[in-house]
Design an enzyme around this catalytic site. Structure first.
Site, mmCIF file in Angstrom:
data_model
loop_
_atom_site.group_PDB
_atom_site.id
_atom_site.type_symbol
_atom_site.label_atom_id
_atom_site.label_comp_id
_atom_site.label_asym_id
_atom_site.label_seq_id
_atom_site.Cartn_x
_atom_site.Cartn_y
_atom_site.Cartn_z
ATOM 1 N N ARG A 199 11.343 -6.830 44.454
ATOM 2 C CA ARG A 199 10.168 -7.791 44.130
ATOM 3 C C ARG A 199 10.814 -8.934 42.990
ATOM 4 O O ARG A 199 10.181 -10.000 42.935
ATOM 5 C CB ARG A 199 8.898 -7.289 43.723
ATOM 6 C CG ARG A 199 8.973 -6.348 42.253
ATOM 7 C CD ARG A 199 8.048 -5.386 42.136
ATOM 8 N NE ARG A 199 8.042 -4.515 43.016
ATOM 9 C CZ ARG A 199 7.216 -3.192 43.270
ATOM 10 N NH1 ARG A 199 6.310 -3.251 42.340
ATOM 11 N NH2 ARG A 199 7.368 -2.452 44.092
ATOM 12 N N LYS A 218 18.300 6.598 43.089
ATOM 13 C CA LYS A 218 17.494 7.481 43.924
ATOM 14 C C LYS A 218 18.159 8.576 44.381
ATOM 15 O O LYS A 218 19.483 8.766 44.212
ATOM 16 C CB LYS A 218 17.647 6.458 45.320
ATOM 17 C CG LYS A 218 16.772 5.103 45.456
ATOM 18 C CD LYS A 218 17.093 4.487 46.723
ATOM 19 C CE LYS A 218 16.447 3.291 46.728
ATOM 20 N NZ LYS A 218 14.956 3.183 47.029
#
Length: 464
Positions: free
Chosen positions: A318, A244
């Site tokens: 997820r 990120k």
């Protein structure tokens, strides 16, 4: 580890100051009937019941004997939550009792807001003394509201704690403290045992960190329907090899917000002794960068045998939830709920205040929506849109963890998770877990979202 906090109402026999909450549209009528000195004092100070106005009326010794709080108009209140809580920091210190002005259907939520306004994150610096207290009105369930507030305080503390002090081990400690408080059990599967016990994706996401990955499993209750809560416990998310940018990494201590929310919800359930068999599953990991970090292009095999092509290592939440959901499904729960700070797409869709949620059961959606309004915990139903299933099906594996194109990111993530929940009754919350700007009862920082709405709806959803 955050210490337990117990927000509480003042004892009913405490000496207290009368609190009059006045609607702006009816304030002048109230003043016309009030004692002359009250009306003169209020008008001289420009009090007209507008939101945010506070006026204290002294007795002959100069001590406050009653206080007026502006409640605004119905239109004003529709734009706000916890209007009464805005008075807490403005009122003189002391204990108050509510005399009038808040409709019965709003009283519990407004009193909850008063308790929530007492919150402060004081782990690293001394907080202010809490000196403004409220006696619970007789027609509300004070113990219930205290339990809801305590659950939210726990959630806020967990999220607000920096990742240096809230890694997988510390999250385990917090879960253990909660289990000990309520007589629940906590089992932990950690590190290499994740592989031997078939939790490959939890291990893969967490293996690059020296703070070892683990799965936390709490159980409580021996009678009633089976309720399983699954919370994303990514204690810090660098994005992995798809690193990120710094601007996106600054708030990643909150990426365990799903775990914090289910622990707050679990506290409410256990403290108020709901007749359920509660199971809480938290995959606790750090998504770090090292030589053994998983890579874009890798294909992983989940607990339930589905293969997952990794197209972005920053879509790791997820993956850990998938193993936990597959494990949850093996126990055939009556209701399975996951909570996660999962996608930026959800924030684009509904902003930071609303908690988007997914379910295929219309009655459950209605129950949660109605409950959310009652407890000032706004949610918004999103669709498990079946035609988008093709977007999560790549060419070389069963599933894609990060479909290209940028469309429907929250929906495709929810569809991905549903593949692991089996055929069970399933609800997923894609929360933000953070209040970006301070508001009454909601300081800037970690936030509980959706959990109060779920708690309020559980009796209807599970027919308790």
């Amino acid at each position: 580890m955050p210490s337990a906090k117990h927000p509480a109402f003042a004892k009913p026999d405490t000496a207290s100051i009368a609190l009059h909450v006045l609607d702006q549209d009816s304030c002048e009528g109230w003043l016309a009937k009030a004692p002359a000195e009250t009306a003169i004092w209020a008008r001289a100070n420009g009090f007209n019941g507008a939101v945010g106005q506070i006026l204290t009326l002294p007795d002959k010794d100069g001590q406050p004997r009653q206080a007026l709080v502006g409640y605004g108009t119905e239109k004003d209140r529709a734009r706000r939550r916890f209007v009464l809580a805005g008075a807490v920091s403005k009122l003189p210190k002391g204990t108050y009792h509510l005399v009038e002005g808040i409709a019965q259907q709003d009283r519990s939520a407004e009193c909850l807001g008063w308790l929530l306004a007492q919150y402060q994150f004081d782990r690293y610096k001394k907080g202010r003394d809490t000196e403004t207290h409220l006696i619970a009105p007789e027609d509300i369930d004070g113990a219930r509201i205290e339990a809801l507030a305590a659950g939210e305080f726990l959630t806020r503390d967990l999220i607000n704690t920096p990742a240096a002090d809230m890694g997988p081990a510390e999250l385990q400690d917090a879960a253990q403290a909660l289990a000990d408080q309520h007589g629940a059990s906590l089992d932990v599967i950690a590190d290499q045992d994740l592989l031997t016990q078939n939790f490959p994706m939890i291990h893969t996401v967490g293996r690059a960190s020296d703070r070892r990955p683990r799965l936390l499993e709490m159980r409580w209750g021996s009678t009633g329907p089976k309720l399983t809560l699954v919370g994303k416990g990514v204690c810090f998310d660098t994005g992995g090899l798809n690193l990120k940018p710094g601007s996106s990494m600054g708030l990643m201590k909150k990426d365990m917000g799903g775990a914090a929310n289910v622990l707050g919800l679990a506290h409410m359930i256990m403290a108020l002794k709901l007749p359920v068999k509660l199971r809480v599953l938290i995959p606790a990991v750090e998504n770090s960068v090292s030589a053994n970090a998983f890579r874009p292009g890798d294909v992983l095999t989940a607990r339930n045998g589905l293969t997952v092509e990794i197209n972005n290592t920053d879509a790791e939440g997820r993956l850990v939830l998938a193993d936990a959901l597959a494990y949850a499904a093996e126990d055939t729960p009556d209701l399975l709920i996951s909570m996660a700070t999962l996608t930026g797409a959800a924030r684009v869709a509904v902003g930071p205040d609303l908690a988007p949620f997914y379910t295929d059961v219309d009655a459950d959606a209605d129950a949660v929506g109605t409950a959310a309004a009652a407890v000032a915990d706004p949610v918004w139903r999103m669709p498990f849109h079946a035609p988008y299933e093709a977007m999560i099906e790549p060419q070389i594996a069963d599933l894609d963890n990060a479909p290209s194109g940028g469309f429907a990111g929250s929906i495709t993530a929810a569809l991905f998770l549903r593949r692991f929940a089996g055929e069970h009754r399933y609800m997923h919350f894609d929360i933000y877990g953070w209040t970006p700007s301070a508001a009454p009862a909601r300081p800037k920082g970690g936030a509980l979202q959706g959990a109060r709405a779920v708690f309020e709806a559980l009796p209807q959803m599970l027919k308790l």
